[in-house]
Design an enzyme around this catalytic site. Structure first.
Site, short mmCIF file in Angstrom:
data_model
loop_
_atom_site.label_atom_id
_atom_site.label_comp_id
_atom_site.label_asym_id
_atom_site.label_seq_id
_atom_site.Cartn_x
_atom_site.Cartn_y
_atom_site.Cartn_z
N LYS A 64 0.93 -1.08 -0.32
CA LYS A 64 -0.59 -0.17 -0.20
C LYS A 64 1.44 1.64 0.14
O LYS A 64 2.37 1.25 0.96
CB LYS A 64 -0.92 0.23 1.45
CG LYS A 64 -1.60 0.65 1.30
CD LYS A 64 -3.05 1.32 2.66
CE LYS A 64 -3.89 2.36 3.06
NZ LYS A 64 -4.71 1.81 3.78
N SER A 139 -9.65 1.51 3.44
CA SER A 139 -8.55 2.65 1.86
C SER A 139 -7.06 1.49 1.66
O SER A 139 -6.79 2.04 0.83
CB SER A 139 -7.86 3.51 3.06
OG SER A 139 -7.16 3.27 3.99
N SER A 163 -9.57 -0.48 7.63
CA SER A 163 -8.73 -0.13 5.94
C SER A 163 -7.95 -1.48 5.56
O SER A 163 -7.47 -1.70 4.36
CB SER A 163 -7.76 0.63 6.39
OG SER A 163 -8.97 1.93 5.71
N1 GLN Z 1 -13.50 3.96 6.88
C1 GLN Z 1 -12.05 4.61 7.53
C2 GLN Z 1 -11.92 5.86 7.69
O1 GLN Z 1 -12.95 6.12 7.09
C3 GLN Z 1 -11.09 3.86 7.51
C4 GLN Z 1 -9.54 4.07 7.61
C5 GLN Z 1 -8.73 3.18 7.82
O2 GLN Z 1 -9.12 2.11 8.24
N2 GLN Z 1 -7.73 3.77 7.02
O3 GLN Z 1 -11.19 6.71 8.35
#
Ligand code: GLN
Length: 474
Positions: A64, A139, A163
């Site tokens: 990532k 994400s 995410s």
């Molecule tokens: N949907 C969550 C957010 O927007 C998850 C983010 C993450 O785990 N990086 O913060």
């Protein structure tokens, strides 16, 4: 039992050209990579003094784009860092390099990890290999899509509020969020430091386990890490009782059906089921977004065009430079969260927001202490919906946040959690999530293995395993 792909062949001298051509063809549809360069990846060598092994020798993997890989870009999906090249590699990456893995590229993500669709990326669009009109989740959407499309057997992602697990769930692959402190965060660009962990996305359980065992370790460069050897599982993985989250969970029909089916499977496999509720569940999302945005507002302060990040072409003075840098460099979702975070931390109001959120966090930890005093593992959904559409037909940013209620519990408590693919409904993958006590990831792998024989998932129809005649799932 079908044969596993021989991933080592993909990067062997004879196979590399065909592999690169095939990945490029597939990724033109999916858009999982921001940067794809296996020859350069092959030159990556561990820098630090790490013990080298051959555990993952020759195996390609993806990273990532908020996790550092030396000599590759580190954009976090943001215009702010669009041209930033990392001078070093993250500890987790170093460990995989030392085990012989070959990084082939960096994957797309929601900007700085903020989102659930990968659509907040400023640098590209990623689609779900099961249906290109749908999002891959986020994400870590690029990592999950790359694995689901068969481009790599595993990828690193990060999980701050779901995410790794939610995109894995949307794309029909496994997604592990380890115990907080099990894997070093050194070399991960921070979004919300007290919540996030580096995690693993994989199509097969053996890879998931092998990679997790490779990257977990205490690291002197991240003093929130702990030595997993100090936390042996009191049950030694003997799992007999499973808590099942019940109550009105608000799941879409396909998700609800999969959830009920897994419960049945657990019974059929001889597990004792205990229905449970989490009194603090409804407060998880507000607490998560208060803490995450507060930490983000501090962590992202360094991106101002002076210390790091996009520098405007012209400005009259330093104040204007910073203002233009942040205005031009950050997208709307990131700006919203920095503002929110600054708001909840402003002087005189900490009691009302931030401290209150921390109290909820403590109460949720108590909820789970109670859960794991009664059962060995805990079943809950990953997300209320299956993969949703890009754009207006999907979930709006607020709906996406509300839907984080199941995943954020693991980040607020630091507990390990694993998203497991269980089947296909309406052409899209379904799955469930298991949680376990801290440092008991082995229980999660064990549950995944037992369930797998009964609940199977095919390949995305357009993306069969890379080599004809061999399937990706054993
Ligand atoms: N949907 C969550 C957010 O927007 C998850 C983010 C993450 O785990 N990086 O913060």
């Amino acid at each position: 039992m079908t044969q596993q792909i021989n991933w080592k062949e993909t990067l062997a001298d004879g196979g590399q050209k065909a592999y690169i051509a095939e990945v490029k063809k597939r990724d033109a549809l999916v858009g999982s990579f921001l940067e794809f360069d296996p020859p350069r990846g092959k030159m990556a060598r561990p820098q630090a003094e790490v013990q080298t092994t051959e555990e993952l020798a020759g195996i390609p993997f993806a990273i990532k784009d908020n996790i550092a890989l030396r000599n590759f870009k580190l954009t976090c999906g943001s215009k702010m860092l669009a041209h930033f090249v990392s001078p070093y590699s993250a500890t987790a990456v170093e460990k995989i390099l030392a085990a012989g893995g070959i990084p082939v590229g960096k994957t797309n993500m929601d900007e700085f990890g903020m989102g659930s669709s990968t659509d907040t990326s400023a640098l590209g669009t990623t689609s779900n290999p099961w249906d290109l009109t749908k999002v891959a989740g986020g994400s870590s959407g690029g990592s999950a899509a790359a694995v689901a499309a068969g481009l790599v057997p595993f990828a690193l992602g990060t999980d701050t509020g779901g995410s790794v697990r939610q995109p894995a769930n949307f794309c029909g692959v496994y997604g592990l969020k380890p115990t907080y402190g099990a894997v070093s965060r050194y070399g991960l660009v921070a979004y919300a430091s007290s919540l996030e962990t580096i995690g693993v996305v994989a199509r097969e359980i053996p890879y998931l386990e092998k990679v997790f065992n490779t990257i977990r370790d205490q690291d002197e460069k991240d003093n929130t890490t702990a030595d997993w050897r100090d936390f042996s599982d009191p049950k030694e993985g003997e799992v007999t009782k499973i808590g099942v989250l019940t109550g009105s969970l608000g799941l879409d029909p396909g998700v609800a059906e999969a959830y009920a089916q897994v419960r049945q499977e657990l019974l059929a496999l001889g597990y004792e089921i205990v229905e449970m509720q989490l009194p603090m569940l409804d407060y998880a999302v507000p607490a998560y977004y208060t803490i995450a945005t507060a930490e983000a507002s501090a962590n992202l302060a360094r991106f101002n065009g002076i210390r790091y990040g996009h520098r405007p072409v012209y400005s009259e003075n330093p104040e204007e430079l910073v203002q233009k840098s942040r205005d031009e460099g950050f997208g709307a979702e990131v700006k919203l969260r920095i503002l929110l975070g600054t708001y909840v931390l402003r002087s005189g109001f900490q009691d009302q927001f931030y401290l209150r959120a921390q109290k909820i966090r403590t109460a949720l930890v108590r909820d789970f202490d109670k859960v794991f005093s009664q059962v060995d593992g805990f079943l809950l959904p990953v997300f209320p919906t299956q993969a949703f559409s890009h754009g207006d037909g999907g979930l709006d940013p607020f709906q996406q946040k509300v839907a984080d209620k199941f995943t954020t519990t693991a980040n607020l408590t630091g507990l390990p959690a694993l998203a497991i693919p269980t089947g296909v409904s309406g052409g899209l993958p379904t799955g469930v999530q298991f949680m376990a006590p801290a440092f008991c990831e082995d229980r999660l792998f064990g549950l995944a293995r037992r369930l797998k024989s009964n609940l199977t998932l095919g390949e995305p129809p357009e993306f069969p395993a890379l080599y004809a005649g061999q399937e990706g799932r054993s």
